[in-house]
Design an enzyme around this catalytic site. Structure first.
Site, PDB file in Angstrom:
ATOM      1  N   ALA A  77       0.894  -1.162   0.000  1.00 16.27           N
ATOM      2  CA  ALA A  77       0.000   0.000   0.000  1.00 16.27           C
ATOM      3  C   ALA A  77       0.926   1.203   0.000  1.00 16.27           C
ATOM      4  O   ALA A  77       1.989   1.185   0.605  1.00 16.27           O
ATOM      5  CB  ALA A  77      -0.891  -0.004   1.225  1.00 16.27           C
ATOM      6  N   SER A  78       0.564   2.204  -0.717  1.00 17.81           N
ATOM      7  CA  SER A  78       1.472   3.333  -0.825  1.00 17.81           C
ATOM      8  C   SER A  78       0.701   4.632  -0.916  1.00 17.81           C
ATOM      9  O   SER A  78      -0.477   4.701  -0.586  1.00 17.81           O
ATOM     10  CB  SER A  78       2.354   3.157  -2.068  1.00 17.81           C
ATOM     11  OG  SER A  78       1.553   3.253  -3.230  1.00 17.81           O
ATOM     12  N   HIS A  79       1.393   5.620  -1.381  1.00 15.70           N
ATOM     13  CA  HIS A  79       0.784   6.928  -1.562  1.00 15.70           C
ATOM     14  C   HIS A  79      -0.157   6.949  -2.769  1.00 15.70           C
ATOM     15  O   HIS A  79      -0.819   7.944  -3.017  1.00 15.70           O
ATOM     16  CB  HIS A  79       1.878   7.982  -1.751  1.00 15.70           C
ATOM     17  CG  HIS A  79       2.718   7.714  -2.965  1.00 15.70           C
ATOM     18  ND1 HIS A  79       3.741   6.779  -2.953  1.00 15.70           N
ATOM     19  CD2 HIS A  79       2.670   8.212  -4.212  1.00 15.70           C
ATOM     20  CE1 HIS A  79       4.299   6.742  -4.162  1.00 15.70           C
ATOM     21  NE2 HIS A  79       3.663   7.609  -4.939  1.00 15.70           N
ATOM     22  N   ASN A  80      -0.216   5.860  -3.492  1.00 14.70           N
ATOM     23  CA  ASN A  80      -1.087   5.782  -4.663  1.00 14.70           C
ATOM     24  C   ASN A  80      -2.553   5.681  -4.247  1.00 14.70           C
ATOM     25  O   ASN A  80      -2.852   5.420  -3.084  1.00 14.70           O
ATOM     26  CB  ASN A  80      -0.711   4.562  -5.511  1.00 14.70           C
ATOM     27  CG  ASN A  80       0.674   4.708  -6.105  1.00 14.70           C
ATOM     28  OD1 ASN A  80       1.076   5.801  -6.490  1.00 14.70           O
ATOM     29  ND2 ASN A  80       1.407   3.616  -6.148  1.00 14.70           N
TER      30      ASN A  80
END
Length: 101
Positions: A77-80
């Protein structure tokens, strides 16, 4: 009585079948949803990936046992945006397993 490898494998599969089915029932796949393992693993919104996590864990454990190696699960999971959450099978070098492995 001498047991063959296939006898042991068959007994093992029979011993884990009921617990695996029970686990799958606790985390049902959303109706009509089709998951595909692609170049970035499983990628979707987090609210539909919860049914994939236990199944991927089972696959990793079974693959580890079958190969006498280590297979991991990476949750990304990221800043996307939310649909860019992902789940991947990982080899001991930290590289994603492709479909053929």
């Amino acid at each position: 009585v001498t047991k063959t490898t296939s006898d042991v494998n068959r007994q093992f599969i029979q011993s884990i079948e009921a617990p695996l089915r029970s686990l799958a029932k606790r985390y049902p796949k959303p109706a009509g949803k089709v998951f595909r393992y692609g170049t970035v693993g499983f990628r979707d919104h987090s609210d539909v990936l919860d049914s994939v996590v236990p199944r991927l864990g089972i696959l990793a454990a079974l693959r580890s046992m079958a190969t006498n190696g280590v297979t991991g699960v990476m949750i990304t999971a990221s800043h996307n945006p939310a649909p860019d959450n992902g789940l991947k099978l990982i080899d001991p070098n930290g590289e994603m397993l492709d479909i053929s492995r």
